[in-house]
Design a protein around this motif. Structure first.
Motif, PDB file in Angstrom:
ATOM      1  N   ALA A  12       0.720  -1.132   0.146  1.00 40.24           N
ATOM      2  CA  ALA A  12      -0.049   0.059  -0.005  1.00 40.24           C
ATOM      3  C   ALA A  12       0.852   1.238  -0.080  1.00 40.24           C
ATOM      4  O   ALA A  12       0.577   2.291  -0.967  1.00 40.24           O
ATOM      5  CB  ALA A  12      -1.036  -0.069   1.118  1.00 40.24           C
ATOM      6  N   PRO A  13       1.837   1.429   0.822  1.00 39.11           N
ATOM      7  CA  PRO A  13       2.574   2.625   1.005  1.00 39.11           C
ATOM      8  C   PRO A  13       3.602   2.893  -0.258  1.00 39.11           C
ATOM      9  O   PRO A  13       3.997   3.791  -0.560  1.00 39.11           O
ATOM     10  CB  PRO A  13       3.286   2.542   2.053  1.00 39.11           C
ATOM     11  N   VAL A  14       3.762   1.823  -1.147  1.00 37.98           N
ATOM     12  CA  VAL A  14       4.712   1.787  -2.222  1.00 37.98           C
ATOM     13  C   VAL A  14       3.771   2.009  -3.397  1.00 37.98           C
ATOM     14  O   VAL A  14       4.133   2.950  -4.331  1.00 37.98           O
ATOM     15  CB  VAL A  14       5.417   0.511  -2.389  1.00 37.98           C
ATOM     16  N   LEU A  15       2.750   1.175  -3.565  1.00 41.45           N
ATOM     17  CA  LEU A  15       1.767   1.249  -4.991  1.00 41.45           C
ATOM     18  C   LEU A  15       0.990   2.416  -4.662  1.00 41.45           C
ATOM     19  O   LEU A  15       0.331   2.897  -5.853  1.00 41.45           O
ATOM     20  CB  LEU A  15       1.209   0.114  -5.304  1.00 41.45           C
ATOM     21  N   GLY A  16       0.414   2.752  -3.310  1.00 39.79           N
ATOM     22  CA  GLY A  16      -0.552   3.628  -3.068  1.00 39.79           C
ATOM     23  C   GLY A  16      -1.706   2.928  -2.455  1.00 39.79           C
ATOM     24  O   GLY A  16      -2.260   1.920  -2.962  1.00 39.79           O
ATOM     25  N   TYR A  17      -2.440   3.381  -1.369  1.00 39.80           N
ATOM     26  CA  TYR A  17      -3.532   2.811  -0.584  1.00 39.80           C
ATOM     27  C   TYR A  17      -4.641   2.830  -1.657  1.00 39.80           C
ATOM     28  O   TYR A  17      -5.347   1.743  -1.790  1.00 39.80           O
ATOM     29  CB  TYR A  17      -3.814   3.633   0.362  1.00 39.80           C
ATOM     30  N   THR A  18      -5.000   3.593  -2.370  1.00 40.37           N
ATOM     31  CA  THR A  18      -6.033   3.733  -3.339  1.00 40.37           C
ATOM     32  C   THR A  18      -5.884   2.770  -4.655  1.00 40.37           C
ATOM     33  O   THR A  18      -6.827   2.137  -4.828  1.00 40.37           O
ATOM     34  CB  THR A  18      -6.477   5.228  -3.940  1.00 40.37           C
ATOM     35  N   LYS A  19      -4.652   2.793  -5.022  1.00 38.57           N
ATOM     36  CA  LYS A  19      -4.501   1.827  -6.310  1.00 38.57           C
ATOM     37  C   LYS A  19      -4.676   0.304  -5.691  1.00 38.57           C
ATOM     38  O   LYS A  19      -5.288  -0.478  -6.268  1.00 38.57           O
ATOM     39  CB  LYS A  19      -2.941   1.890  -6.691  1.00 38.57           C
ATOM     40  N   VAL A  20      -3.961  -0.123  -4.557  1.00 36.38           N
ATOM     41  CA  VAL A  20      -4.038  -1.416  -4.266  1.00 36.38           C
ATOM     42  C   VAL A  20      -5.799  -1.574  -3.831  1.00 36.38           C
ATOM     43  O   VAL A  20      -6.314  -2.561  -4.087  1.00 36.38           O
ATOM     44  CB  VAL A  20      -3.337  -1.561  -2.789  1.00 36.38           C
ATOM     45  N   LEU A  21      -6.502  -0.575  -3.397  1.00 33.94           N
ATOM     46  CA  LEU A  21      -7.760  -0.633  -2.930  1.00 33.94           C
ATOM     47  C   LEU A  21      -8.508  -1.231  -4.263  1.00 33.94           C
ATOM     48  O   LEU A  21      -9.525  -2.130  -4.350  1.00 33.94           O
ATOM     49  CB  LEU A  21      -8.455   0.641  -2.294  1.00 33.94           C
ATOM     50  N   ARG A  22      -8.249  -0.210  -5.371  1.00 35.45           N
ATOM     51  CA  ARG A  22      -9.051  -0.604  -6.553  1.00 35.45           C
ATOM     52  C   ARG A  22      -8.866  -1.693  -7.307  1.00 35.45           C
ATOM     53  O   ARG A  22      -9.548  -2.713  -7.703  1.00 35.45           O
ATOM     54  CB  ARG A  22      -8.590   0.588  -7.677  1.00 35.45           C
ATOM     55  N   ILE A  23      -7.489  -2.255  -7.221  1.00 33.40           N
ATOM     56  CA  ILE A  23      -7.078  -3.528  -7.853  1.00 33.40           C
ATOM     57  C   ILE A  23      -7.888  -4.598  -6.874  1.00 33.40           C
ATOM     58  O   ILE A  23      -8.457  -5.780  -7.634  1.00 33.40           O
ATOM     59  CB  ILE A  23      -5.774  -4.024  -7.377  1.00 33.40           C
ATOM     60  N   GLY A  24      -8.018  -4.627  -5.664  1.00 29.55           N
ATOM     61  CA  GLY A  24      -8.890  -5.355  -4.683  1.00 29.55           C
ATOM     62  C   GLY A  24     -10.245  -5.483  -5.366  1.00 29.55           C
ATOM     63  O   GLY A  24     -10.922  -6.604  -5.185  1.00 29.55           O
ATOM     64  N   LEU A  25     -10.824  -4.301  -5.402  1.00 31.89           N
ATOM     65  CA  LEU A  25     -12.202  -4.192  -5.965  1.00 31.89           C
ATOM     66  C   LEU A  25     -12.531  -4.822  -7.258  1.00 31.89           C
ATOM     67  O   LEU A  25     -13.518  -5.424  -7.508  1.00 31.89           O
ATOM     68  CB  LEU A  25     -12.597  -2.714  -5.859  1.00 31.89           C
ATOM     69  N   LEU A  26     -11.538  -4.393  -8.079  1.00 34.69           N
ATOM     70  CA  LEU A  26     -11.577  -5.300  -9.387  1.00 34.69           C
ATOM     71  C   LEU A  26     -11.701  -6.864  -9.282  1.00 34.69           C
ATOM     72  O   LEU A  26     -12.260  -7.415  -9.961  1.00 34.69           O
ATOM     73  CB  LEU A  26     -10.326  -4.684 -10.228  1.00 34.69           C
ATOM     74  N   GLY A  27     -10.569  -7.365  -8.341  1.00 35.45           N
ATOM     75  CA  GLY A  27     -10.632  -8.575  -8.095  1.00 35.45           C
ATOM     76  C   GLY A  27     -11.829  -9.345  -7.723  1.00 35.45           C
ATOM     77  O   GLY A  27     -12.168 -10.351  -7.668  1.00 35.45           O
ATOM     78  N   SER A  28     -12.465  -8.545  -6.758  1.00 35.72           N
ATOM     79  CA  SER A  28     -13.771  -8.841  -6.063  1.00 35.72           C
ATOM     80  C   SER A  28     -14.886  -8.908  -7.133  1.00 35.72           C
ATOM     81  O   SER A  28     -15.751  -9.872  -6.811  1.00 35.72           O
ATOM     82  CB  SER A  28     -13.909  -7.934  -4.811  1.00 35.72           C
ATOM     83  N   ILE A  29     -14.590  -8.157  -7.900  1.00 34.42           N
ATOM     84  CA  ILE A  29     -15.870  -7.947  -8.870  1.00 34.42           C
ATOM     85  C   ILE A  29     -15.697  -9.262  -9.948  1.00 34.42           C
ATOM     86  O   ILE A  29     -16.586 -10.125 -10.298  1.00 34.42           O
ATOM     87  CB  ILE A  29     -15.581  -6.777 -10.113  1.00 34.42           C
ATOM     88  N   ALA A  30     -14.354  -9.699 -10.414  1.00 33.22           N
ATOM     89  CA  ALA A  30     -14.041 -10.781 -11.007  1.00 33.22           C
ATOM     90  C   ALA A  30     -14.534 -12.009 -10.074  1.00 33.22           C
ATOM     91  O   ALA A  30     -15.231 -13.109 -10.730  1.00 33.22           O
ATOM     92  CB  ALA A  30     -12.640 -10.889 -11.477  1.00 33.22           C
ATOM     93  N   ALA A  31     -14.177 -11.990  -8.792  1.00 29.04           N
ATOM     94  CA  ALA A  31     -14.446 -13.114  -8.001  1.00 29.04           C
ATOM     95  C   ALA A  31     -16.069 -13.519  -7.884  1.00 29.04           C
ATOM     96  O   ALA A  31     -16.543 -14.632  -7.938  1.00 29.04           O
ATOM     97  CB  ALA A  31     -13.784 -12.784  -6.531  1.00 29.04           C
ATOM     98  N   LEU A  32     -16.805 -12.455  -7.849  1.00 26.41           N
ATOM     99  CA  LEU A  32     -18.197 -12.425  -7.732  1.00 26.41           C
ATOM    100  C   LEU A  32     -18.779 -12.998  -9.210  1.00 26.41           C
ATOM    101  O   LEU A  32     -19.953 -13.972  -9.184  1.00 26.41           O
ATOM    102  CB  LEU A  32     -19.046 -11.173  -7.456  1.00 26.41           C
ATOM    103  N   ALA A  33     -18.163 -12.629 -10.110  1.00 19.60           N
ATOM    104  CA  ALA A  33     -18.662 -12.976 -11.679  1.00 19.60           C
ATOM    105  C   ALA A  33     -18.364 -14.520 -11.649  1.00 19.60           C
ATOM    106  O   ALA A  33     -19.153 -15.278 -12.092  1.00 19.60           O
ATOM    107  CB  ALA A  33     -17.682 -12.222 -12.666  1.00 19.60           C
ATOM    108  N   VAL A  34     -17.277 -14.944 -11.131  1.00 23.16           N
ATOM    109  CA  VAL A  34     -16.967 -16.392 -11.220  1.00 23.16           C
ATOM    110  C   VAL A  34     -17.979 -17.305 -10.340  1.00 23.16           C
ATOM    111  O   VAL A  34     -18.509 -18.132 -10.517  1.00 23.16           O
ATOM    112  CB  VAL A  34     -15.647 -16.683 -10.456  1.00 23.16           C
TER     113      VAL A  34
END
Length: 475
Positions: A339-361
């Motif tokens: 988070a402090p390296v890539l950015g808190y908001t960027k890691v959050l958005r990666i997680g949200l996109l991954g969560s969207i993919a998980a719900l689709a699966v």
């Protein structure tokens, strides 16, 4: 002026000691919150109460946890974080003793409500950690470790609760909670340092009373509204609408009070900033879209003989809930480190996109294949429990105003509980409403798609969250 602990003053040994105390507190709270779930049937049998009433004991615990989360972090800034955390652990132990000795359901309610005082344990621990660790990289990693506990204690909490309930009765679980709370209290007293950055400030108790009424009325309205899922009742509907009205009036009174108070609980200028409302909106939408899916819809479907897979409750926990919680525990420190390296908001958005993919699966593949259902929940454990949950908790700390560090973590804890309540109101209602279609699988698919749409909305809201620049470093 009370000194604030910093990493340079404490060194590695004291940071390790502090982490031991904070993790003990978080584990004690999480077990307090989740270990009873598999014991609800046993509790009903031993207390001679039906499951609906027993379930209310859980509802009131989480409601109390949400309400105390609103103001105890702010109070800790004034009177001392260590002092407040110790008080929370002591009251957790007291509530556990009352529940363990409860002769009837009323005393069980009393015990669970008192235990609810420990609600803001995780955000308060994160605030204390932030005071102690000045290095953003190190703080991110340790934050991930602490927050990962919030998703379940490596998946073993439900098994321990079920084992104790089956072999020793439900009261044994509460006695175990007493031991854990006492141990956490002792560790905090001896290993944690005190800090109170707002010492000398007066607590805005009038503002606290209005925001507690506002959130309490809204949560109670959601609990009442959930009863409409099983069938329409005009009295329940009127009560729910009345509670929503009370909540709106109380929040308006809170706003006006904060505008006029000499030392407000929170300045209204902060409430209007994106750094406040954007993370709160993202948290609420995320929880609404995901919480009931993984904690209710998926377990119910997997256990159902038709249209599900007819898996027993123990096996279901082993293949669905345990991997989900365990992966959250493992991935949490990694996402916190990034988070402090890539950015808190960027890691959050990666997680949200991954969560969207998980719900689709889960929705489009998992409803027809148990291996794909397992794969979907595993991905959700990595992306939601191990990433999104960590970032949302972390953002509540690093985006909080410098002069009021306890404000946003407390409000964010309320948003987590509000989203969980909305999730168990909206998604089961969708399931019931679509049951008339005649295709049960299609009903479950609709529910998951609604959860997916809400998570997409959470991703959109996350785009409005500002970067916590001071908590990040160059790659």
């Amino acid at each position: 002026m009370t000194t604030t602990l910093t990493e340079t003053k404490t060194g590695r040994g004291n940071i390790a000691a502090l982490m031991t105390a904070l993790l003990a507190a978080c584990v004690a709270f999480q077990l307090n919150a989740s270990m009873l779930s598999p014991a609800l049937v046993t509790m009903g049998e031993e207390l001679k109460a039906d499951q609906a009433v027993i379930g209310l004991s859980q509802t009131w615990f989480f409601t109390a946890a949400a309400l105390f989360s609103l103001f105890l972090p702010r109070l800790s800034d004034i009177v001392g974080r260590k002092k407040v955390l110790v008080g929370m652990m002591v009251l957790m132990a007291v509530g556990s003793v009352i529940a363990a000795l409860a002769p009837d359901i009323t005393w069980l309610f009393v015990g669970r409500i008192i235990q609810g005082v420990s609600g803001p344990t995780v955000p308060l621990c994160l605030i204390m950690l932030r005071s102690a660790v000045s290095n953003p990289r190190k703080y991110g990693t340790l934050m991930g470790l602490i927050t990962a506990v919030n998703g379940g204690v490596a998946g073993v909490d439900s098994f321990v609760g079920g084992y104790f309930a089956e072999h020793f009765g439900f009261r044994s679980i509460f006695w175990l909670m007493v031991v854990l709370a006492v141990a956490a209290t002792a560790l905090i007293m001896f290993l944690a340092a005190e800090s109170k950055p707002a010492a000398g400030t007066r607590m805005d108790w009038l503002g606290v009373s209005f925001i507690v009424v506002a959130v309490g009325a809204l949560l109670t309205a959601l609990n009442q509204g959930s009863k409409l899922v099983g069938g329409f009742n005009s009295g329940t509907l009127i009560l729910s609408l009345a509670l929503v009205a009370v909540s709106a009036v109380a929040f308006f009174a809170f706003w006006r009070t904060e505008q006029r108070a000499a030392q407000p609980m929170v300045e209204t200028v902060h409430l209007r900033q994106r750094a406040t409302w954007a993370p709160l909106l993202t948290t609420t939408l995320t929880m609404t879209g995901i919480f009931a899916v993984i904690n209710g819809i998926v377990p119910a479907y997997v256990q159902a003989a038709d249209p599900g897979f007819g898996v027993g409750p123990t096996e279901m926990s082993l293949i669905i809930l345990t991997p989900y919680a365990l992966l959250g525990w493992v991935v949490g420190p990694l996402s916190g480190k990034l988070a402090p390296v890539l950015g808190y908001t960027k890691v959050l958005r990666i997680g949200l996109l991954g969560s969207i993919a998980a719900l689709a699966v889960i929705g489009f593949l998992g409803l027809h294949s148990l291996p794909m259902m397992i794969a979907g929940t595993v991905l959700l454990g990595i992306m939601y429990a191990g990433t999104v949950n960590i970032m949302l908790n972390g953002l509540g700390v690093v985006l909080s105003p410098a002069g009021n560090p306890g404000f946003l973590p407390g409000m964010n804890a309320g948003a987590f509980n509000l989203g969980a309540g909305l999730s168990f109101l909206i998604l089961p209602a969708v399931l019931v409403a679509t049951a008339s279609l005649g295709d049960a699988t299609a009903s479950y698919l609709t529910v998951v798609v609604v959860g997916l749409a809400l998570t997409v909305a959470a991703f959109a809201a996350s785009l409005l969250i500002p970067k916590p620049v001071e908590a990040e470093v160059a790659a």
